[in-house]
Design an enzyme around this catalytic site. Structure first.
Site, PDB file in Angstrom:
ATOM      1  N   LYS A  91       0.491   3.355  -2.984  1.00  0.00           N
ATOM      2  CA  LYS A  91      -0.679   4.219  -3.163  1.00  0.00           C
ATOM      3  C   LYS A  91      -0.303   5.708  -3.056  1.00  0.00           C
ATOM      4  CE  LYS A  91      -3.703   0.650  -1.171  1.00  0.00           C
ATOM      5  NZ  LYS A  91      -4.458   0.249   0.050  1.00  0.00           N
ATOM      6  N   SER A 144       0.795  -1.242   0.000  1.00  0.00           N
ATOM      7  CA  SER A 144       0.000   0.000   0.000  1.00  0.00           C
ATOM      8  C   SER A 144       0.821   1.281   0.000  1.00  0.00           C
ATOM      9  CB  SER A 144      -0.943   0.029   1.198  1.00  0.00           C
ATOM     10  OG  SER A 144      -2.028  -0.807   0.947  1.00  0.00           O
ATOM     11  N   TYR A 161      -4.900   3.602   7.956  1.00  0.00           N
ATOM     12  CA  TYR A 161      -6.292   3.106   7.998  1.00  0.00           C
ATOM     13  C   TYR A 161      -6.942   3.415   9.345  1.00  0.00           C
ATOM     14  CZ  TYR A 161      -3.680   0.626   4.505  1.00  0.00           C
ATOM     15  OH  TYR A 161      -2.825   0.337   3.496  1.00  0.00           O
ATOM     16  N   TYR A 214      -3.470  -2.419 -10.334  1.00  0.00           N
ATOM     17  CA  TYR A 214      -3.332  -2.053  -8.908  1.00  0.00           C
ATOM     18  C   TYR A 214      -2.457  -3.083  -8.174  1.00  0.00           C
ATOM     19  CZ  TYR A 214      -4.903  -2.191  -4.006  1.00  0.00           C
ATOM     20  OH  TYR A 214      -4.941  -2.283  -2.631  1.00  0.00           O
ATOM     21  N   VAL A 258       1.044  -3.841   3.770  1.00  0.00           N
ATOM     22  CA  VAL A 258       0.983  -5.164   4.414  1.00  0.00           C
ATOM     23  C   VAL A 258       2.228  -6.020   4.174  1.00  0.00           C
ATOM     24  CG1 VAL A 258      -1.528  -5.423   4.668  1.00  0.00           C
ATOM     25  CG2 VAL A 258      -0.408  -6.152   2.545  1.00  0.00           C
TER      26      VAL A 258
HETATM   27  N1  GLN Z   1      -2.344  -5.101  -2.184  1.00  0.00           N
HETATM   28  C1  GLN Z   1      -2.909  -5.074  -0.861  1.00  0.00           C
HETATM   29  C2  GLN Z   1      -4.402  -5.291  -0.931  1.00  0.00           C
HETATM   30  O1  GLN Z   1      -4.997  -4.877  -1.858  1.00  0.00           O
HETATM   31  C3  GLN Z   1      -2.565  -3.775  -0.203  1.00  0.00           C
HETATM   32  C4  GLN Z   1      -3.074  -3.689   1.203  1.00  0.00           C
HETATM   33  C5  GLN Z   1      -2.152  -3.001   2.162  1.00  0.00           C
HETATM   34  O2  GLN Z   1      -0.937  -2.951   1.979  1.00  0.00           O
HETATM   35  N2  GLN Z   1      -2.714  -2.551   3.251  1.00  0.00           N
HETATM   36  O3  GLN Z   1      -5.009  -5.879  -0.072  1.00  0.00           O
END
Ligand code: GLN
Length: 307
Positions: free
Chosen positions: A66, A63, A243, A191, A261
């Site tokens: 992003k 993430s 989050y 993505y 993650v």
């Molecule tokens: N690629 C992961 C997902 O879509 C990214 C989630 C994350 O890093 N929090 O679940």
């Protein structure tokens, strides 16, 4: 300040914490990553780099990517972007479907999965196809990281697609509300590919430096975005970067930062430095357990925070 000594101290103090938490096992390719690993890097504007642990080991940035796609989309669409994605903390897990239903398919922010998938969708609309989009994203991360060879792990992206029902559901729900322009499968795959970018903490820390310096990388002297855009991205990192644990992170660490993650967290100290940390075992919110503690220790020991 002796940053090297501070990093060494943090590494030492965190030893008992490194095995705590769980690696992300909902993406099978990430479940294979060994717990107990740790790396941390600080990069200053004059190019000085301080590291501890396995700072040349590549990991999945997930993430954290992003932040880079949001940067690109903001630069293209400016305020128009906020018609499709908000900038409010969600207070929900990163992959939640619930809020998206009662808020008519407009994701709360660009860092929850729904928001980041929307951002990828806007990029594909702009660049006309998903290949060009991925090329632009990779070109950008190679520039900001200073590593022209940076790549993504296609095995991780494939593994995520094989178990990608929830992300596909988020995309389809948005499509049902009219907030989606391109093919769902291709967009979600793009993505997953940008989430599967691999970096080490030295590259990741360097990649964030432009956000600590008003959109300009002080080492390469390239101005990537305007100071005002950088300010907004940092604000969204502070309020939404972790989050439903974003409030807690701001409370304990006090820096704009983004987690993934894969166990990475990238943070910035405005006007001073960028910091990347990696430790793959996660807390219950999906953020690196030891990584969060490391940043908390760093701001406590150095007195550096935005507050
Ligand atoms: N690629 C992961 C997902 O879509 C990214 C989630 C994350 O890093 N929090 O679940």
């Amino acid at each position: 300040m002796n940053y090297q000594a501070i990093l060494n101290e943090i590494y030492e103090e965190l030893q008992p914490e490194l095995m705590r938490g769980r690696v992300a096992d909902y993406i099978p390719a990430l479940a294979e990553v060994e717990k107990g690993q740790f790396a941390m890097t600080v990069t200053l504007d004059d190019g000085q780099v301080f590291s501890v642990g396995e700072s040349s080991k590549q990991f999945s940035i997930q993430s954290i990517s992003k932040v880079f796609t949001f940067t690109l989309a903001l630069d293209i669409y400016s305020r128009e972007l906020y018609k499709r994605v908000g900038v409010e903390p969600s207070g929900n897990p990163f992959n939640s479907l619930v809020q998206l239903e009662y808020e008519n398919g407009i994701p709360r922010n660009p860092f929850i999965n729904a928001g980041a998938i929307t951002i990828t969708d806007t990029l594909i609309s702009h660049y006309k196809d998903e290949y060009k989009t991925l090329e632009v994203i990779m070109h950008f991360v190679r520039q900001i990281s200073g590593n022209p060879k940076l790549s993504f792990d296609s095995a991780v992206a494939k593994s995520e697609m094989e178990h990608g029902d929830r992300n596909l559901a988020l995309a389809r729900l948005m499509k049902s509300f009219g907030n989606f322009e391109n093919d769902v499968i291709n967009t979600v795959m793009t993505y997953f590919k940008h989430c599967a970018i691999t970096m080490n903490t030295e590259e990741l820390s360097r990649s964030m430096l432009f956000l600590a310096f008003g959109g300009r990388d002080p080492i390469s002297k390239k101005q990537f975005i305007t100071p005002s855009q950088a300010k907004r991205i940092n604000a969204v990192m502070l309020t939404c970067g972790h989050y439903d644990a974003s409030g807690e992170f701001a409370f304990h660490v006090g820096l704009p930062a983004k987690s993934g993650v894969g166990g990475g967290i990238a943070a910035i100290v405005p006007g001073k430095m960028s910091i990347a940390v990696w430790s793959p075992a996660l807390n219950k919110y999906g953020n690196s357990h030891a990584g969060t503690l490391a940043l908390e220790k760093f701001t406590t020991k150095t007195g550096l925070s935005i507050f």
